[in-house]
Scaffold this motif. Structure first.
Motif, PDB file in Angstrom:
ATOM      1  N   UNK A  74       0.802  -1.224   0.000  1.00 31.19           N
ATOM      2  CA  UNK A  74       0.000   0.000   0.000  1.00 31.19           C
ATOM      3  C   UNK A  74       0.834   1.273   0.000  1.00 31.19           C
ATOM      4  N   UNK A  75       1.868   1.336   0.820  1.00 32.75           N
ATOM      5  CA  UNK A  75       2.581   2.607   1.019  1.00 32.75           C
ATOM      6  C   UNK A  75       3.273   3.098  -0.240  1.00 32.75           C
ATOM      7  N   UNK A  76       3.601   2.198  -1.184  1.00 30.72           N
ATOM      8  CA  UNK A  76       4.230   2.656  -2.426  1.00 30.72           C
ATOM      9  C   UNK A  76       3.250   3.453  -3.287  1.00 30.72           C
ATOM     10  N   UNK A  77       1.967   3.468  -2.891  1.00 26.42           N
ATOM     11  CA  UNK A  77       0.966   4.241  -3.615  1.00 26.42           C
ATOM     12  C   UNK A  77       0.695   5.613  -3.034  1.00 26.42           C
ATOM     13  N   UNK A  78       1.393   5.976  -1.947  1.00 28.38           N
ATOM     14  CA  UNK A  78       1.216   7.321  -1.385  1.00 28.38           C
ATOM     15  C   UNK A  78       1.743   8.358  -2.379  1.00 28.38           C
ATOM     16  N   UNK A  79       1.077   9.495  -2.465  1.00 29.96           N
ATOM     17  CA  UNK A  79       1.575  10.597  -3.293  1.00 29.96           C
ATOM     18  C   UNK A  79       2.696  11.316  -2.544  1.00 29.96           C
ATOM     19  N   UNK A  80       3.690  11.827  -3.285  1.00 34.79           N
ATOM     20  CA  UNK A  80       4.803  12.494  -2.628  1.00 34.79           C
ATOM     21  C   UNK A  80       5.368  13.578  -3.529  1.00 34.79           C
ATOM     22  N   UNK A  81       6.025  14.549  -2.902  1.00 33.09           N
ATOM     23  CA  UNK A  81       6.567  15.685  -3.648  1.00 33.09           C
ATOM     24  C   UNK A  81       7.983  15.429  -4.150  1.00 33.09           C
ATOM     25  N   UNK A  82       8.679  14.472  -3.558  1.00 33.21           N
ATOM     26  CA  UNK A  82      10.075  14.229  -3.931  1.00 33.21           C
ATOM     27  C   UNK A  82      10.254  12.884  -4.603  1.00 33.21           C
ATOM     28  N   UNK A  83      11.364  12.241  -4.313  1.00 36.90           N
ATOM     29  CA  UNK A  83      11.682  10.944  -4.889  1.00 36.90           C
ATOM     30  C   UNK A  83      11.356   9.854  -3.862  1.00 36.90           C
ATOM     31  N   UNK A  84      11.166   8.629  -4.342  1.00 33.08           N
ATOM     32  CA  UNK A  84      10.766   7.545  -3.443  1.00 33.08           C
ATOM     33  C   UNK A  84      11.724   6.373  -3.554  1.00 33.08           C
ATOM     34  N   UNK A  85      12.095   5.858  -2.408  1.00 28.56           N
ATOM     35  CA  UNK A  85      12.943   4.678  -2.299  1.00 28.56           C
ATOM     36  C   UNK A  85      12.110   3.614  -1.593  1.00 28.56           C
ATOM     37  N   UNK A  86      11.663   2.624  -2.352  1.00 27.38           N
ATOM     38  CA  UNK A  86      10.745   1.616  -1.825  1.00 27.38           C
ATOM     39  C   UNK A  86      11.519   0.431  -1.278  1.00 27.38           C
TER      40      UNK A  86
END
Length: 376
Positions: free
Chosen positions: A103-115
């Motif tokens: 689920x958490x990889x679907x959160x919207x974010x303003x920067x970059x994401x490291x899953x």
């Protein structure tokens, strides 16, 4: 010597599916929070009474779902609502460190994401295994089958919108490639057991302390195969302690023999006491990562595990434990006798556990975050 960097530090946030239970993933989130002490934690649901108390020391941001008590108390009931809630979670940070099993990889974010991926969602891609077979025979299984096509499309979009993936184990690395078509680096999770820390006796087990017992530490879900271990020791002289909670608790209590005891809700000090008084950790479940054998090894205790999944990354056969080829009570019973007879070296076990340290995990995460920012 180069001058020290100036300017504001990059803003790092942490995202996690839900904080409603005590398990390995939640311990990893706490390790992430210690690696990035200024990071705010974002999650869909948070039940302080059901998860680790250390989360109360952090700034935890939840979705509107958290206002609904039944959903907060049982995240499985929230299944139809989690994808929309995750899609509406907004995280403002330069880098979001995402702790995710669906689920958490679907959160919207303003920067970059490291899953940091524990596995592509079990309930979407391993539904039969997750529900214990025949999902069409239960209302929950039928609901999941109905939602699965939509959720798979949502899940694939979320994965491919992420900047970079890390896998907790080699088997998960393979699943990420097969499911999403993405490459990832393997970063093993740390264990957080400190054998030198204080211990607290578990009253229900006090009379078993002398001589020890075999140990299962697991959520009581079908794919964990706890019932297999119970059947393996039925009618034997082995004493078995099961530490865990979950939907299978009532059935286990109703059918367990006298040489099996079930405890749950233990403090960390009590968990340390249980490991210290165990003889062998038993884990014949299908796991993405083999965390509990590392915890047992920190106390110099060997493991008997399934020859599959994440256990292949954390158990060295013949050195820190032995494997069984399938979750079969007769194989587990024979495996227990073999483990008891094997000359394991407690010092070697402790040294093996030390290679999966939290300090090393934190350093690797900081390095990955720095590399992500440099690439940007």
């Amino acid at each position: 010597m180069s001058p020290a960097p100036t300017g504001p530090r990059p803003r790092v946030a942490i995202a996690h599916d839900y904080l409603t239970q005590r398990g390995g993933a939640e311990r990893v989130v706490l390790a992430m929070a210690r690696a990035f002490p200024d990071a705010r934690i974002h999650t869909t649901l948070y039940d302080p009474d059901a998860t680790y108390p250390e989360f109360a020391d952090h700034d935890v941001v939840t979705s509107p779902l958290n206002r609904v008590g039944p959903l907060r108390r049982d995240h499985r009931v929230a299944l139809p609502f989690l994808a929309p809630a995750a899609s509406r979670m907004a995280v403002d940070a330069d880098v979001v460190l995402v702790s995710s099993s669906g689920w958490a990889h679907g959160f919207r974010h303003t920067g970059r994401s490291l899953v940091y991926c524990y596995s592509p969602a079990r309930w979407l891609y391993q539904t039969d295994t997750y529900l214990g077979g025949a999902p069409h025979r239960s209302p929950r299984g039928l609901a999941l089958l109905a939602l699965r096509p939509v959720l798979r499309r949502w899940d694939l979009r979320a994965a491919r919108a992420s900047t970079r993936y890390l896998a907790i184990s080699r088997v998960v690395q393979g699943r990420i490639r097969a499911t999403y078509g993405l490459e990832s680096q393997v970063v093993p999770a740390p264990h957080s057991m400190d054998p030198s820390a204080p211990q607290e006796q578990v009253p229900e087990l006090a009379d078993w302390a002398e001589g020890g017992f075999h140990l299962v530490v697991s959520r009581l879900l079908p794919y964990k195969n706890v019932d297999v271990v119970v059947e393996a020791v039925r009618g034997t002289s082995h004493r078995l302690v099961v530490v865990g909670a979950g939907p299978g608790r009532d059935a286990l209590l109703a059918t367990r023999p006298d040489n099996v005891r079930l405890v749950s809700g233990l403090s960390d000090a009590q968990i340390r006491w249980v490991y210290a008084h165990s003889r062998v950790l038993v884990a014949p479940s299908i796991e993405d990562y083999g965390l509990s054998p590392l915890e047992a090894a920190a106390f110099g205790r060997p493991s008997l595990t399934l020859r599959a999944g994440g256990y292949l990354d954390t158990v060295v056969e013949g050195v820190t434990g032995l494997h069984v080829d399938s979750p079969d009570p007769l194989l587990v019973r024979a495996g227990l006798d073999e483990v008891e007879a094997h000359p394991f070296d407690p010092d070697v076990l402790r040294a093996h556990a030390a290679t999966f340290s939290e300090a090393g995990f934190a350093a690797r995460l900081r390095s990955e975050v720095d590399a992500l920012l440099a690439d940007g």
